[in-house]
Design an enzyme around this catalytic site. Structure first.
Site, PDB file in Angstrom:
ATOM      1  N   TYR A  60       0.849  -1.196   0.000  1.00  0.00           N
ATOM      2  CA  TYR A  60       0.000   0.000   0.000  1.00  0.00           C
ATOM      3  C   TYR A  60       0.882   1.242   0.000  1.00  0.00           C
ATOM      4  O   TYR A  60       1.790   1.375   0.834  1.00  0.00           O
ATOM      5  CB  TYR A  60      -0.901   0.007   1.235  1.00  0.00           C
ATOM      6  CG  TYR A  60      -1.817   1.209   1.313  1.00  0.00           C
ATOM      7  CD1 TYR A  60      -2.853   1.375   0.407  1.00  0.00           C
ATOM      8  CD2 TYR A  60      -1.638   2.179   2.291  1.00  0.00           C
ATOM      9  CE1 TYR A  60      -3.693   2.470   0.472  1.00  0.00           C
ATOM     10  CE2 TYR A  60      -2.469   3.276   2.378  1.00  0.00           C
ATOM     11  CZ  TYR A  60      -3.497   3.425   1.464  1.00  0.00           C
ATOM     12  OH  TYR A  60      -4.328   4.517   1.534  1.00  0.00           O
TER      13      TYR A  60
ATOM     14  N   LYS B 242       4.492   8.971   9.282  1.00  0.00           N
ATOM     15  CA  LYS B 242       4.204   8.355  10.575  1.00  0.00           C
ATOM     16  C   LYS B 242       5.158   8.810  11.686  1.00  0.00           C
ATOM     17  O   LYS B 242       4.923   9.820  12.327  1.00  0.00           O
ATOM     18  CB  LYS B 242       4.154   6.833  10.437  1.00  0.00           C
ATOM     19  CG  LYS B 242       2.994   6.364   9.541  1.00  0.00           C
ATOM     20  CD  LYS B 242       2.790   4.879   9.595  1.00  0.00           C
ATOM     21  CE  LYS B 242       1.679   4.432   8.646  1.00  0.00           C
ATOM     22  NZ  LYS B 242       0.323   4.816   9.058  1.00  0.00           N
TER      23      LYS B 242
ATOM     24  N   ASP C 195       9.256   2.876  -0.076  1.00  0.00           N
ATOM     25  CA  ASP C 195       8.192   3.471   0.729  1.00  0.00           C
ATOM     26  C   ASP C 195       8.451   3.062   2.181  1.00  0.00           C
ATOM     27  O   ASP C 195       8.096   1.967   2.604  1.00  0.00           O
ATOM     28  CB  ASP C 195       6.826   2.971   0.251  1.00  0.00           C
ATOM     29  CG  ASP C 195       5.668   3.590   1.027  1.00  0.00           C
ATOM     30  OD1 ASP C 195       5.920   4.151   2.121  1.00  0.00           O
ATOM     31  OD2 ASP C 195       4.526   3.495   0.568  1.00  0.00           O
TER      32      ASP C 195
END
Length: 428
Positions: free
Chosen positions: A144, A267, A239
């Site tokens: 994702y 994050k 990523d």
């Protein structure tokens, strides 16, 4: 366990917010039932509107590596907020964050702050196309990378492996330049570069897959991706929105000693507040406006309050003993849950890397999205509900990782394992 207040809040929410939630996984559709509405968090615990206490292994899906409401992080936020919330102008803390990231991440020579992981990926892909003059992107099924249109492509059929629209609202045009392959299948990547290498601008990958459950790369996979992209002139994008500063100060790229051309972060670098970043080789990054022709901008990029939380978090993570503790506690949790299931003769396959782990309800092994989807989702849903009733808050999906924070104690881990043992004994 009381649920009256959460139920009433959810009833109100469904009339005002699509599905009653602002991100789909929160709706509990994968496990059934309705979500508790969380009121506050402290350390390793969260507390819902009905006063129920849970040991939290979601951690807002990764950012809260120090736990909830860390006093030094809250102090940094408060101090920054006293000076103003946003300026739309450069601030010193942006320079300090950029210095820290470029020092820590081997593949990042220059970095630009954005406001989310999705925005970081979207910008990195545009930059890759602008730098290479090529159009196609390789991604992996089950990885994702946010919800921009081209990254919601689903695996297509046929030899070409070109993506198809994976969601209503995503056009075929947005998906057709995305090539979707199987994670950990290096041979398929080799064949794709042989067929269309001159058209591939970049290959993007979660170096450690954490959005189909936790699935580490097989030996040689990341090294192979690096070699193939180098030979073809394509860019390799890691990523690291989840793995950045989670596996260590240098992320997955330091952990595996594979240097990407571009890196996406999020994050943890926001310490629990919204933030994202992308960075990489200087020659690539200098193609961004105002230096180069590739346009990217953002009103709240480098927000000083968000960066204050992230910067304090990263400074506290400089204590390397934290990572040793995270690894030890996560190992204790993962092995304890697996042992509890095995003792009850329940088929599971457990994965763990650092402070992240997943227990798949399958005989295993799990090496990609196809094998992850072989999990018994009903068995997971039953386990999830039983643990929630016992005060253990796991992600409401088989295809998410559990996160340990520095605030989790040995007592927390032991209580969690005992709860699992109780549940599995009831099944046997």
């Amino acid at each position: 366990m009381k649920t009256d207040k959460s139920k009433k809040l959810f009833e109100k929410a469904v009339g005002l917010i699509p599905g009653g939630v602002n991100s789909p996984v929160r709706a509990f559709k994968a496990v059934g039932g309705e979500p508790p509405f969380i009121q506050r968090g402290s350390g390793s615990k969260i507390f819902d509107a009905d006063g129920n206490e849970y040991i939290d292994y979601v951690g807002s899906y990764g950012p809260l590596i120090l736990g909830h409401a860390h006093p030094k992080v809250l102090g940094a936020i408060s101090e920054a907020a006293q000076n103003g919330l946003t300026f739309g102008a450069p601030t010193e803390i942006e320079v300090e964050m950029a210095r820290l990231i470029t020092k820590a991440m081997p593949g990042v020579e220059k970095v630009r702050m954005v406001s989310s992981g999705t925005e970081a990926v979207m910008s990195a892909l545009r930059l890759s196309r602008g730098f290479t003059g090529r159009t196609k992107i390789i991604k992996f099924d089950g990885c994702y990378h946010g919800h921009s249109d081209s990254m919601l492509a689903a695996a297509g059929s046929g030899v070409a492996t070109l993506g198809i629209a994976g969601s209503p609202g995503v056009t075929d045009g947005a998906a057709e330049d995305t090539i979707v392959l199987d994670y950990n299948d290096l041979e398929s990547v080799e064949k794709t570069f042989e067929r269309m290498g001159e058209d591939i601008a970049a290959l993007i990958v979660e170096p450690v897959a954490a959005n189909m459950g936790l699935i580490p790369p097989t030996e040689g996979f990341l090294e192979g991706l690096k070699s193939l992209t180098q030979k073809s002139g394509a860019l390799l994008i890691f990523d690291e929105v989840i793995t950045g500063f989670r596996l260590g100060l240098s992320g997955a790229q330091g952990f595996y000693d594979v240097k990407p051309d571009l890196t996406c972060l999020g994050k943890i670098i926001g310490g629990g507040l919204p933030v994202g970043a992308f960075g990489g080789r200087s020659d690539v990054m200098d193609q961004l406006a105002p230096n180069g022709p590739v346009y990217q901008a953002g009103t709240l990029s480098g927000n000083p309050v968000s960066l204050s939380a992230g910067l304090m978090t990263l400074k506290l993570l400089a204590d390397k003993a934290i990572y040793s503790q995270l690894d030890e506690r996560a190992k204790r949790l993962s092995e304890g849950l697996e042992a509890a299931a095995t003792a009850a003769k329940v088929d599971v396959f457990s994965t763990r890397l650092g402070s992240m782990s997943t227990v798949f309800f399958t005989k295993g092994p799990v090496i990609d999205y196809k094998s992850a989807k072989g999990s018994d989702l009903k068995a997971f849903a039953s386990f999830f509900k039983a643990m929630l009733k016992r005060g253990i808050y796991l992600a409401p999906s088989q295809f998410e990782a559990a996160f340990i924070s520095a605030a989790h104690s040995q007592e927390d881990i032991d209580k969690t394992v005992r709860a699992a043992e109780e549940y599995f004994l009831e099944l046997s």
